[in-house]
Each structure stands twice: as C-alpha cells, then as structure tokens.
Design a protein around this motif. Structure first.
Motif, PDB file in Angstrom:
ATOM      1  N   LEU A 207       0.839  -1.199   0.000  1.00  0.00           N
ATOM      2  CA  LEU A 207       0.000   0.000   0.000  1.00  0.00           C
ATOM      3  C   LEU A 207       0.874   1.250   0.000  1.00  0.00           C
ATOM      4  O   LEU A 207       1.909   1.299   0.667  1.00  0.00           O
ATOM      5  CB  LEU A 207      -0.869   0.060   1.266  1.00  0.00           C
ATOM      6  N   ASP A 208       0.441   2.235  -0.780  1.00  0.00           N
ATOM      7  CA  ASP A 208       1.104   3.539  -0.735  1.00  0.00           C
ATOM      8  C   ASP A 208       0.047   4.609  -0.907  1.00  0.00           C
ATOM      9  O   ASP A 208      -0.718   4.584  -1.872  1.00  0.00           O
ATOM     10  CB  ASP A 208       2.159   3.620  -1.847  1.00  0.00           C
ATOM     11  N   HIS A 209       0.003   5.567   0.015  1.00  0.00           N
ATOM     12  CA  HIS A 209      -0.983   6.649  -0.032  1.00  0.00           C
ATOM     13  C   HIS A 209      -2.382   6.139  -0.320  1.00  0.00           C
ATOM     14  O   HIS A 209      -3.089   6.677  -1.162  1.00  0.00           O
ATOM     15  CB  HIS A 209      -0.580   7.696  -1.072  1.00  0.00           C
ATOM     16  N   GLY A 210      -2.772   5.106   0.395  1.00  0.00           N
ATOM     17  CA  GLY A 210      -4.137   4.636   0.285  1.00  0.00           C
ATOM     18  C   GLY A 210      -4.443   3.830  -0.963  1.00  0.00           C
ATOM     19  O   GLY A 210      -5.609   3.542  -1.232  1.00  0.00           O
ATOM     20  N   GLN A 211      -3.444   3.471  -1.728  1.00  0.00           N
ATOM     21  CA  GLN A 211      -3.673   2.697  -2.954  1.00  0.00           C
ATOM     22  C   GLN A 211      -2.840   1.417  -2.904  1.00  0.00           C
ATOM     23  O   GLN A 211      -1.763   1.404  -2.312  1.00  0.00           O
ATOM     24  CB  GLN A 211      -3.217   3.498  -4.194  1.00  0.00           C
ATOM     25  N   VAL A 212      -3.337   0.382  -3.575  1.00  0.00           N
ATOM     26  CA  VAL A 212      -2.537  -0.830  -3.720  1.00  0.00           C
ATOM     27  C   VAL A 212      -1.592  -0.589  -4.889  1.00  0.00           C
ATOM     28  O   VAL A 212      -2.028  -0.323  -6.006  1.00  0.00           O
ATOM     29  CB  VAL A 212      -3.427  -2.052  -4.017  1.00  0.00           C
ATOM     30  N   VAL A 213      -0.263  -0.620  -4.625  1.00  0.00           N
ATOM     31  CA  VAL A 213       0.670  -0.362  -5.714  1.00  0.00           C
ATOM     32  C   VAL A 213       1.248  -1.665  -6.270  1.00  0.00           C
ATOM     33  O   VAL A 213       1.771  -1.685  -7.376  1.00  0.00           O
ATOM     34  CB  VAL A 213       1.803   0.592  -5.291  1.00  0.00           C
ATOM     35  N   GLU A 214       1.165  -2.729  -5.486  1.00  0.00           N
ATOM     36  CA  GLU A 214       1.699  -3.982  -5.994  1.00  0.00           C
ATOM     37  C   GLU A 214       1.166  -5.114  -5.152  1.00  0.00           C
ATOM     38  O   GLU A 214       0.948  -4.952  -3.959  1.00  0.00           O
ATOM     39  CB  GLU A 214       3.230  -3.963  -5.929  1.00  0.00           C
TER      40      GLU A 214
END
Lengths: 350, 260, 262
Positions: A207-214
């Motif tokens: 997770l990064d800044h509220g998003q799934v990045v990987e």
C-alpha cells in the motif's frame, strides 16, 4: 471461500481492494500513513467507509453504497484482532484470558479452559497459565495474546504490527509462534518489516498513499519488486537453497554463509538467506581469499536512489555511493562481483 | 439569616468604634451629633416574627435615632446564644422552660413578664379532605396526621392535649417545628396537623383551622425579659412596656395570640 | 512502597494545606470534647438513638444499592455514547450535587407527594410514598446518585475502550463485554463511587426532612434524630453526632479507593 475487501474513504484518500484466499496469510506492507490501519479498522468493524463491501467466507460483513446496507457489529464478524499492544485483560489470569473467546461464544467453562490450554501449549506459554498479565514480559504477553486470538476460533485473523512493541531479542520466538498458528489460517498481517512478510505471509499487498501499488506472492514481490516503491520498501536480497548444516547451497551450486536466525534449519531442508542491499560491496573482480560471500553476476540496471545508486542484477541488488559507481565505471551489461560479509547475512528455516 | 444580621450589627459597631477613635484623634473641636444612633437588639421566638417586626417599626417611629434589630429563632437556640454572650438587650421566649434557663445563669435583668399565650389548633388542607371536626377525629386511622416531636414545645403540648382528651394519636411524622408540620399540610401530604392558633391565622387561605376545646389543657405562655448587662437598659424596658401595653396587645391579638 | 522521590512541591504549599486540614479536623476534635463521656453509652443506646442508627444504616445501604443499579447504566451511557444534548443532560443529572438538599426534597415532594406530578397515579395504584421508609431511600438516592455517576464516568473515561474492542473481536456480545470486561476494570472507581454515595446518604438531612417526614424507626434517620435531640437533649445530640462521624470515618477507611485498586 475467502476474505474479500473493497473500500473507499474519501477524506483519508483510501481506495483499496484485495482478497485473501482461504487458508492464506496476506501481508499488508506499507509505510506509516499508507492506510494499513484504516483497512484493518474497516475490516474489524470500527470504521465505516464511504463505499465498500467486505465479505468473509461468502458472508457479507459490510456493504455501503450499492445494495442493501449491511454493517455487522464487531463481535458478529468472526474476525479476531491482534495489535502490537497485547491488551491482555488485566483482571483475568492468562488462562482465563485465553478462555475468554470460547466462553463468549457460548462454550462451557470446562471446554473453554481445555481450548485455552491447547492454544497456550501451541505458543509455548503453558507455564504462565496461572499468572496475571502484569507478571508477564512484553514478548510473553504477546504470545498469550496470539493464543487468545486463536482460541476464539476466528474465520479471519487481523494482525496489526504484532512484533512492533516486542523486544528484538524475543521477536524470533514470537515469530515462530505466529508461524505455527498461522499455518493454514486466513489472516491479514499489517507490517512495515519485509522480513515478517517473508516469514509469515504467502502473499503481499503493498500500500502507498491509500492505494494498492503492488501485490503478488511474497517472495516474488520482495525479491523482484516491480514498482520502485515496493523496491524501496521491501528491497531485500533473498536467496533460496538447501541447508547443508553449515551453509546454504543455491541451485547453481554457490554456497552462502550466514548467521542462522531463529530455529536452525534441518540439514538438507529448505532455507532462505537474506541481506540488505546496503551491506553489499561491488567489485569489478572477485576479491581473492576473502571470508565474504561473493556472487558473480551481470548488471541489468543502474537506478539513482538519492545519494546512492542501486545496482541491479537478475536476482540481487546493491546500494553503493555514486562516487564508487563512477570509480568502478559501472554500466549495464558488464559482469561484476557482489560481495557481502557472512555476518550481514541472515539464514532462516523455511 | 440570624448570622448575617448579627454580623451586620457587629461590623456596624466596629465601624462606629473606629470612626469614634478617628474623630477623637482629630481633636475636640468636632462635636458628635446630639441624637446618637442606638441599636436595640431583640431576640425573639420565631413565632413572633410578624408581630414583633411590626412593633419594632412602631417603636422606632416614637424613638428617633433608635434602630431595633431582631434575631428570630427557636427559643432554645436563642437562649444558647445569649448564654454564649450574644449581645441581646431583650429576649422574648415561646415558653417558660427556656426562659427559666436564663434565670439559672443570672442573665435575667428582672422578673420576666408574660405577654401572650398561644394554644393548639387543628390544621387541615383548605378542603378538609378527611372531614376533621373534633380532636377525637385525629385518632382515626388513614388521615396522615403530622404533629411536632415531643422533644420540641409544640410536640410536648400536643402530647399533653392528647392525654387530656384521652385520644391516642398515631402520627405518620413527628416534625421538628410547627413550620414543618404546616408545610406537610399545605403540600397536601398530611390531611391533618396540630399547630398553634397563630400559625393557622398566618397561613390564611392555604389551610383550614379547626378549634377544639381540649386545647386549653396546654396553654403556651410567652414571657419577655431584659438581659443583664444590657447597655440600653432603659430602652429595653420601654420596648417591654410597648409589648405589654395596649399597642402590643392589639397587634398580638390581631395575629391570633391570646392574653396570657 | 516505592523509594522513588516524588516531584518536588513548593515548601510554602504546606502552610495552606495544614491550615485546611486544621479547619476540617478542629471541629471534629471540638465535638469530641463536648461529649458527656460518663453517660456516652447510655446516650447512644437509648431506643430512639438505636432506632435512628439502624434506620440510617439500612436506608443508606438500600439507597447505595439503588445508586449502583441506576448509576452504573447512567455513567456508561454518558461515558460511552454521544448524542445531541448530552452535555446538558450530564449537567442536569449532576444537579443534585449543587442543589440545596431541601430543594431536592421539595422537588421530590412535587413529584411523588399526594398532590405531586405522579401523586394521583401512585394513589390509584395504592402506593403511598410520603412518610414511609421508601421516601427516605428516595431522598438519599436523589442526593447520592451524582456521586456514583461522577466517579464511575471518570473511571470509564480514563480506562478507555481498548479492552472492550479486543473483547468484541473475540466474539463477546456487548452484554458479555460489559459484564466481564467493563465492570471489573472500573471496579475501583465503582467502589469509590459507592462509598461516596453511602457516606452522602448517611449524612442526608434536608431532602429527607422535607420529603419523608420524621418518625422514630420509620423515617427518622440519625441526622434527623441529632437535629431533634439538639432541642431537648443536647448531650444526646453531641453523642450521636460523634457516632455519625465515627461510622462515616470507618466506612471510608474500610473501603477507601486505594485499597480497592489493583
């Protein structure tokens, strides 16, 4: 059957979707403020998102925006929460703490205590049974907390940085206890330590800044992060092999010497060696007669990383200073030697 | 109330004393005003609050420069205060036994004089829900009778009257004072009570009074006296004369008091 | 217990502190010097004194129980929920703390008295409250309840909800959490509140005399007896006052909050 999670919370800029297959452990990896705790709070029923749906084993626990609104209370979700603070009930003995879950679910007192004893044994805490929580160390208390969460027989276990508040010296014992109880369990593990993810989780969601990045299988994401963010965060060198009793033998025959952390691997058994890119030195030629581990490999990429350069090969990466990279005249395609001290390498049983 | 009054009087005296000292220090050329202000302090039983306040005003009107300051309270409280040295000039008691306590401490300036009497009367809510018409009716069950406790004068009187009338009273409560009895009747929780005739008169339309002949077996006599060591002995005696005279007796009779 | 040095307090603060302690203790000493010791036993063992003491202990016990039954839910709602007007409600609930007890007695009279708000309904049901021991208990509960609510709400807020959250995640229903986690954890606060309530009920005078009346063995509690005896038998009043002081001190000493702590 599995755990399905999807939620949006506008004022926390959170928009996360992921699922946990039945019997697997997913690690939610991310820095502070990435939204990990918010995800747990929504799953446990302490926070209602703007829109979202959460279901566990086909049962809808939460549905907001779209369809009939559902919001089951926390006690009805069959989700147990384990946080970094053990939070053992101070007025109950260790045994009664663990028996609390089954008792609350309507089991008889005798059956609940039997269940408590079983789980205390599982985490190696039988000897504390009669004590009050105030008489336990942090690591002991956390092991009891693990037993208590498991004794409640949840369909899903949420672990919120369970190792964060535990002394470094006792972390391996706790990690082993968690490994044992998480086997075959559906669980979500929040952590910022890639090592915990490596040893406890089947899959990783970054997770990064509220998003799934990987997201993907743990070893894949940790060893070959596709996103720069995951690489920064996880960026761990991982080498699989078999344990010879003294060192790790990789598939290509290379041997790796390191310090065994946690329980010793069995001879001939699977093990993994890890080391941080920052501990790797890069040479144009392999240094002769050194006690170091040395890997000859071809450079695939050079990425700037602040003051450092990340030197990447197929399986490994090293962080060196820009000056050193210039002195060595490194360019992609050339063959170099990655060298790391044995004391910088940790070996874990798999 | 009584504390603040007394405090007021004390602080007035203190200020006056300081002022006098200052004036004396300034020299002898300044003369004090001819009618020096005087305060006459009267301690009186609380049942005399209305009548004595009235008489105090009348006294001030005929005595320029004189202020009459009252301290109304339970007779036993007032006696205790006088015994502890409270600066009273006159004491008017609701009964003879409290007056007698002063005699044993040699605090009576002269022989006390009886100036009024009071007798018990039945009091009921205005509509008299229990239809009480005689003292014997007070013996009926279920009327929620409230009287004074035998420890206090109005209760002692009630006990005496009941004995004389040969009626057994079964009160639901024995109150501390006639005021408490009256409050229970006006609130409607008690359907009958025993208080003094003057209390019935003072309560006006809020209650209904029933006079009964047996009341004469317990007549409460009010004596008045000046206090030994009073600085205003002459004025104190004049106040006593006013109370005992025609003016005083008219005011007291109007409030329901009988002659002694 | 510990040998740790506490943070220093200014030296001068001992003076006003000692002054305050003297102000509280001196009258207690004064009252014991006024006691007619040779007749003390006789004075406090008269029928009326014994009846008053027994009635006081019984009614204070009952009203403390009532305070716990009503106050625990009230404190829980105030500490654990939020709704519009909650601040106002809290102030109103705590009102008896600052009201003169006589006003409380009047308020009760206008509610439960024969001509009160509920008077007619109660009369139809054949319930008479005025002049009964029930009225004494009600008056005591009315004035003592805020003490329990206040100290328990404080304990609930200080304790926080972390343990309750964990208990719920282990599958415990709200009632189970309340019974097995919330209540045991605030037990010291609850006990302290109950002791305060009992002490307040024991000393209750104004609301009782206004609302309940005064009859030996039925409604005349120890404070009413003391007030009455003051008129007729001051020696008995002083002796009983000392008994009341001793009983109050004993109760606070036996169940003082530090002892109840974990």
């Amino acid at each position: 059957m599995s755990f399905e999670f999807a939620a949006r919370l506008v004022d926390r800029r959170l928009d996360v979707q992921f699922s946990v297959p039945d019997g697997e452990t997913v690690a939610l990896l991310g820095e502070n403020g990435a939204g990990k705790s918010t995800v747990l709070a929504i799953a446990a029923g302490h926070l209602v998102p703007d829109t979202g749906q959460v279901s566990l084993d086909g049962r809808v626990l939460l549905r907001v925006g779209g369809g009939n609104r559902v919001d089951l209370p926390p006690h009805d979700r069959e989700i147990a929460l384990l946080s970094q603070d053990p939070l053992l009930f101070p007025h109950l003995s260790v045994r009664d703490n663990v028996a609390f879950g089954p008792r609350s679910r309507g089991r008889s007192r005798r059956a609940s205590l039997t269940e408590a004893d079983r789980w205390l044994d599982e985490v190696g805490a039988v000897e504390f049974s009669a004590r009050k929580p105030s008489a336990l160390s942090g690591g002991e208390a956390q092991r009891v907390a693990v037993a208590r969460a498991m004794a409640a027989d949840p369909r899903l276990l949420l672990l919120d940085e369970p190792m964060a508040a535990v002394d470094v010296s006792v972390a391996p014992v706790l990690r082993q206890a968690l490994r044992r109880v998480l086997a075959g369990r559906t669980a979500v593990l929040v952590t910022h330590d890639p090592l915990d993810a490596l040893l406890l989780a089947d899959r990783v969601v970054v997770l990064d800044h509220g998003q799934v990045v990987e997201e993907g299988p743990t070893r894949e994401v940790l060893a070959r992060p596709r996103s720069a963010f995951a690489a920064d965060l996880a960026g761990l060198n991982l080498l699989n092999g078999t344990w010879s009793g003294e060192h790790l033998r990789l598939a290509d025959g290379t041997t790796v010497t390191g310090l065994v952390t946690g329980p010793s691997p069995e001879s001939g058994g699977q093990a993994v060696a890890t080391f941080r890119p920052g501990s790797v030195a890069v040479y144009r030629d392999a240094p002769a007669g050194s006690p170091r581990n040395s890997f000859t490999t071809r450079i695939t990429a050079l990425d700037p990383l602040g003051d450092l350069i990340r030197v990447r090969s197929k399986h490994l990466s090293a962080h060196i200073t820009t000056q050193a990279a210039a002195d060595l005249d490194l360019v992609p395609g050339i063959e170099v030697s990655f060298s790391v001290k044995a004391t910088e390498v940790s070996v874990y049983r798999l | 109330m009584s504390i603040s009054r007394r405090f007021g009087a004390l602080s007035f005296l203190a200020v006056a004393a300081i002022a006098a000292a200052l004036l004396a220090g300034c020299g002898s050329s300044t003369k004090a005003p001819t009618a020096k202000p005087v305060t006459l302090t009267v301690f009186a039983a609380s049942s005399l609050t209305g009548t004595f306040t009235d008489l105090g005003k009348k006294f001030e009107a005929t005595h320029p420069g004189v202020t009459v300051s009252f301290d109304f309270g339970g007779s036993s409280d007032l006696v205790a205060q006088i015994q502890q040295g409270a600066p009273a000039d006159v004491f008017a008691s609701a009964d003879e036994s409290n007056m007698a306590k002063l005699a044993s401490d040699h605090l009576q300036g002269e022989t006390p004089r009886d100036f009024a009497s009071n007798t018990l009367e039945i009091v009921t809510p205005p509509n008299n829900p229990a239809h009480i018409s005689s003292f014997a009716d007070l013996g009926h069950p279920g009327i929620n009778l409230v009287i004074c406790a035998p420890e206090v004068p109005c209760g002692a009187a009630a006990k005496k009257v009941a004995a004389a009338a040969d009626v057994t009273l079964k009160p639901v409560s024995e109150e501390q004072s006639v005021k408490d009895v009256l409050a229970k009747v006006t609130s409607g929780d008690a359907m009958a009570g025993l208080v003094y005739a003057t209390d019935v008169k003072a309560a006006g339309a809020a209650v209904h009074g029933v006079v009964f002949p047996q009341a004469s077996s317990a007549v409460n006599t009010y004596p008045i006296v000046t206090i030994t060591g009073s600085k205003n002995g002459a004025l104190a005696r004049e106040f006593m004369t006013l109370v005992l005279g025609a003016t005083g007796q008219t005011v007291l009779a109007h409030a329901g008091f009988a002659r002694p | 217990m510990t040998h740790q040095r506490a943070a220093a307090i200014p030296r001068w603060i001992y003076l006003p502190a000692a002054l305050g302690a003297t102000f509280v203790l001196l009258p207690l000493i004064a009252i014991s010097t006024k006691v007619d010791w040779p007749h003390f036993a006789a004075l406090i063992s008269s029928d009326s004194s014994r009846a008053a003491l027994v009635l006081s202990l019984k009614t204070s016990g009952a009203s403390t129980a009532l305070c716990v039954l009503l106050g625990v839910p009230m404190a829980t709602v105030l500490a654990r929920t939020s709704f519009p007007g909650q601040g106002l409600l809290r102030s109103l609930v705590l009102l008896p703390l600052v009201l003169p007890p006589v006003v409380g007695g009047l308020a009760l009279l206008y509610t439960f008295g024969r001509n009160g708000l509920l008077g007619h309904t109660l009369a139809v049901l054949g319930i008479r409250i005025a002049f009964s021991t029930i009225a004494v208990i009600m008056a005591q509960t009315f004035v003592a309840l805020p003490f329990l609510v206040l100290s328990l709400e404080g304990a609930l807020r200080t304790g926080g909800q972390r343990y309750e959250v964990v208990a719920a995640s282990l599958g415990a229903k709200p009632t189970t959490v309340f019974r097995r986690i919330t209540l045991p954890l605030v037990m010291p606060g609850l006990l302290a509140g109950a002791v305060l309530s009992f002490a307040r009920a024991l000393g209750e005078f104004g609301a009782t005399i206004t609302f309940a009346g005064s009859l030996q063995g039925v409604t005349r509690t120890l404070p009413l007896e003391i007030y009455l005896q003051r008129e007729g038998d001051p020696d008995a009043a002083v002796a009983l006052a000392l008994v009341l002081v001793v009983v109050a001190v004993l109760i606070i000493a036996i169940a003082r909050p530090e002892r109840a702590g974990r």
